[in-house]
Design an enzyme around this catalytic site. Structure first.
Site, PDB file in Angstrom:
ATOM      1  N   CYS A 124      39.983  29.890  51.485  1.00 41.53           N
ATOM      2  CA  CYS A 124      41.180  30.512  51.619  1.00 41.53           C
ATOM      3  C   CYS A 124      41.902  29.600  52.841  1.00 41.53           C
ATOM      4  O   CYS A 124      43.323  29.838  52.814  1.00 41.53           O
ATOM      5  CB  CYS A 124      41.154  31.987  52.398  1.00 41.53           C
ATOM      6  SG  CYS A 124      39.773  32.726  51.522  1.00 41.53           S
ATOM      7  N   ASN A 177      31.601  34.098  55.492  1.00 36.49           N
ATOM      8  CA  ASN A 177      31.670  33.382  54.827  1.00 36.49           C
ATOM      9  C   ASN A 177      31.746  31.839  54.999  1.00 36.49           C
ATOM     10  O   ASN A 177      31.522  30.851  54.045  1.00 36.49           O
ATOM     11  CB  ASN A 177      33.075  33.865  53.880  1.00 36.49           C
ATOM     12  CG  ASN A 177      34.289  33.918  55.008  1.00 36.49           C
ATOM     13  OD1 ASN A 177      34.152  34.529  56.028  1.00 36.49           O
ATOM     14  ND2 ASN A 177      35.273  33.258  54.618  1.00 36.49           N
ATOM     15  N   GLN A 183      30.248  38.507  50.783  1.00 38.31           N
ATOM     16  CA  GLN A 183      29.411  37.325  50.586  1.00 38.31           C
ATOM     17  C   GLN A 183      27.911  37.611  50.433  1.00 38.31           C
ATOM     18  O   GLN A 183      27.023  36.801  50.130  1.00 38.31           O
ATOM     19  CB  GLN A 183      29.505  36.369  51.968  1.00 38.31           C
ATOM     20  CG  GLN A 183      30.843  35.719  52.026  1.00 38.31           C
ATOM     21  CD  GLN A 183      30.968  34.552  51.024  1.00 38.31           C
ATOM     22  OE1 GLN A 183      29.887  33.716  50.481  1.00 38.31           O
ATOM     23  NE2 GLN A 183      32.176  34.146  50.532  1.00 38.31           N
ATOM     24  N   SER A 189      33.043  42.022  45.965  1.00 35.49           N
ATOM     25  CA  SER A 189      33.881  41.577  45.164  1.00 35.49           C
ATOM     26  C   SER A 189      33.265  40.735  43.990  1.00 35.49           C
ATOM     27  O   SER A 189      32.211  40.044  44.243  1.00 35.49           O
ATOM     28  CB  SER A 189      34.856  40.365  45.706  1.00 35.49           C
ATOM     29  OG  SER A 189      35.826  39.782  45.047  1.00 35.49           O
ATOM     30  N   ALA A 190      33.734  40.933  42.693  1.00 36.49           N
ATOM     31  CA  ALA A 190      32.743  40.383  41.460  1.00 36.49           C
ATOM     32  C   ALA A 190      32.616  39.021  41.407  1.00 36.49           C
ATOM     33  O   ALA A 190      31.605  38.353  41.150  1.00 36.49           O
ATOM     34  CB  ALA A 190      33.452  41.177  40.397  1.00 36.49           C
ATOM     35  N   HIS A 191      33.741  38.342  41.798  1.00 39.13           N
ATOM     36  CA  HIS A 191      33.463  36.875  41.628  1.00 39.13           C
ATOM     37  C   HIS A 191      32.686  36.115  42.561  1.00 39.13           C
ATOM     38  O   HIS A 191      32.572  34.791  42.675  1.00 39.13           O
ATOM     39  CB  HIS A 191      35.147  36.265  41.408  1.00 39.13           C
ATOM     40  CG  HIS A 191      36.050  35.864  42.717  1.00 39.13           C
ATOM     41  ND1 HIS A 191      35.922  34.665  43.325  1.00 39.13           N
ATOM     42  CD2 HIS A 191      36.656  36.975  43.777  1.00 39.13           C
ATOM     43  CE1 HIS A 191      36.419  34.834  44.785  1.00 39.13           C
ATOM     44  NE2 HIS A 191      37.029  36.118  44.908  1.00 39.13           N
ATOM     45  N   GLY A 207      38.090  41.881  47.038  1.00 45.03           N
ATOM     46  CA  GLY A 207      37.483  42.305  48.328  1.00 45.03           C
ATOM     47  C   GLY A 207      38.693  42.317  48.946  1.00 45.03           C
ATOM     48  O   GLY A 207      38.865  43.172  50.299  1.00 45.03           O
ATOM     49  N   SER A 208      39.711  41.549  48.948  1.00 46.51           N
ATOM     50  CA  SER A 208      41.206  41.666  49.679  1.00 46.51           C
ATOM     51  C   SER A 208      41.559  43.220  49.749  1.00 46.51           C
ATOM     52  O   SER A 208      41.860  43.585  50.801  1.00 46.51           O
ATOM     53  CB  SER A 208      41.978  40.845  49.478  1.00 46.51           C
ATOM     54  OG  SER A 208      41.596  39.299  49.797  1.00 46.51           O
ATOM     55  N   THR A 236      45.711  51.796  35.845  1.00 48.39           N
ATOM     56  CA  THR A 236      44.809  51.790  34.693  1.00 48.39           C
ATOM     57  C   THR A 236      43.679  50.884  34.981  1.00 48.39           C
ATOM     58  O   THR A 236      43.818  49.928  35.525  1.00 48.39           O
ATOM     59  CB  THR A 236      45.542  51.546  33.380  1.00 48.39           C
ATOM     60  OG1 THR A 236      46.660  52.491  33.239  1.00 48.39           O
ATOM     61  CG2 THR A 236      44.769  51.381  32.402  1.00 48.39           C
TER      62      THR A 236
END
Ligand SMILES: *Cc1c(COP(=O)(O)O)cnc(C)c1O
Length: 379
Positions: free
Chosen positions: A326, A153, A181, A201-203, A71-72, A239
């Protein structure tokens, strides 16, 4: 007692189905997706399949989905990419955003301001919602980018994204939304909502850390952020993180299949939690009561500093957060709560409890019980 995780907005556990799907890409299928022989082709196929799955989650064509490190990076890419395109060609750059964005947007905006861009902040109402009348006032017709997050968030407020998208579209201004979010938790369609760029973002959706996406509609003039090889159609070098990308694809697919039922289940748990919290003397809920992420409960209790509650809850086995992960350890009060009009004292009471895929009803009941005991023991 096993600790209870109630901080799904900070990060989510990786779904075991995701872990399983990722494993081969650490061993047998380790090839570089850019290699032409079979090892490479296997990896390439997996990357492109994942791209289709993420695209489906947000209603985008897959050739507008770019994999990033999260995300960042996606937030930095869109802000700096637009600013550099404008400034390098000698044009003015005006970015319109909100004061409640994630630090990734706010800091990227602060950086491009140093490089010559203008940045304007839309006001938000006490629930954290942005209103299009203010866009009219601050963006005018000549803004280079409007960036408003899909959902906050800290306080969970969902913004009127379709309305903002329609406004930007009518004025010919590119519209970005930080959907980190929201993606995988509430329905999003970049077509229907007229979104030109989107970060996810995946996490935050049961995938691995360190992988995310920037959706960029064709024609949005954003320079590359990472230069090097020709990966991601020449727009994001490096990569590919094949295992991470595969994990994100599976996470997106599961989210799509389970979103409806999971949303209903979480809203029920959330409302039970809010009801119990509001029964405590001096308690209030932050953010919008109607337009709210399914799993988010942000609240305060008069006279109860969040650090005290956080430590006591941790000792009792509950992992919750004071605002955002954060800013943990930061001494400053939450910029989000100040922007919605709270005093520093009110903001210092904010606790964020976020529920997710493995949250059980009994855990919510137990949490309420423990919180009530802690509050009365302090009083
Ligand atoms: C977590 C988060 C980010 C940052 O995403 P990372 O993948 O952790 O870099 C950005 N925006 C919002 C709204 C977030 O919640």
């Amino acid at each position: 007692m096993k600790p209870v995780y109630l901080d799904y907005a900070a990060t989510t556990p990786v779904d075991p189905r995701v872990v399983e799907g990722m494993l081969p890409f650490f061993s047998d299928s380790f090839g570089n997706p850019s290699s032409l022989y079979s090892f490479g082709r296997t990896a390439r196929r997996a990357v492109e399949e994942a791209r289709r799955k993420v695209a489906a989650l947000i209603g985008a064509p897959s050739d507008s989905v770019y994999f990033t490190s999260g995300g960042s990076e996606s937030d930095n890419w869109i802000v700096k990419g637009i600013a550099r395109t404008m400034l390098l060609s000698g044009r003015k750059c005006r970015i319109v955003t909100t004061p409640i964005e994630h630090q990734a947007i706010l800091s990227a905006c602060a950086q491009v301001k140093k490089e010559g861009a203008e940045v304007f902040y839309l006001p938000v109402d006490p629930t954290g919602e942005v209103h299009t009348v203010d866009l009219e006032r601050l963006a005018g017709d000549n803004a280079s980018l409007v960036s408003v997050m899909t959902a906050n968030n800290e306080i969970g407020t969902i913004e009127p994204i379709a309305k903002i998208g329609a406004w930007c579209h009518a004025h010919g201004i590119p519209f970005h939304t930080d959907a980190v979010q929201a993606a995988g938790h509430i329905p999003i369609s970049v077509e229907k909502m007229q979104i030109d760029a989107l970060s996810l973002s995946a996490h935050k959706l049961y995938g691995p850390k360190g992988i995310g996406v920037l959706y960029l509609r064709r024609g949005v003039p954003a320079e590359a952020l990472i230069h090097g090889g020709a990966q991601e159609r020449d727009r994001r070098a490096g990569t590919e993180n094949t295992a991470g990308i595969v994990g994100l694809g599976i996470a997106a697919e599961i989210a799509m299949q389970e979103m409806q039922t999971e949303r209903v289940r979480l809203i029920e748990l959330r409302e039970a939690l809010i009801k119990g919290i509001l029964a405590l003397d001096g308690a209030w809920v932050n953010g919008s009561r109607e337009n709210r992420l399914p799993g988010n409960v942000s609240f305060g209790i008069r006279g109860m500093h969040h650090d005290t509650l956080l430590i006591r809850l941790d000792m009792a086995g509950f992992a919750v957060s004071a605002g955002s992960a954060c800013s943990a350890g930061a001494l400053e009060p939450s910029h989000v709560l100040l922007a919605v009009g709270q005093s520093e004292e009110e903001a210092s009471c904010a606790l964020r409890v976020t529920l997710g895929r493995w949250t059980q009803k009994e855990e919510v009941v137990q949490f309420l019980h423990t919180l009530t005991e802690i509050v009365s023991s302090i009083r």
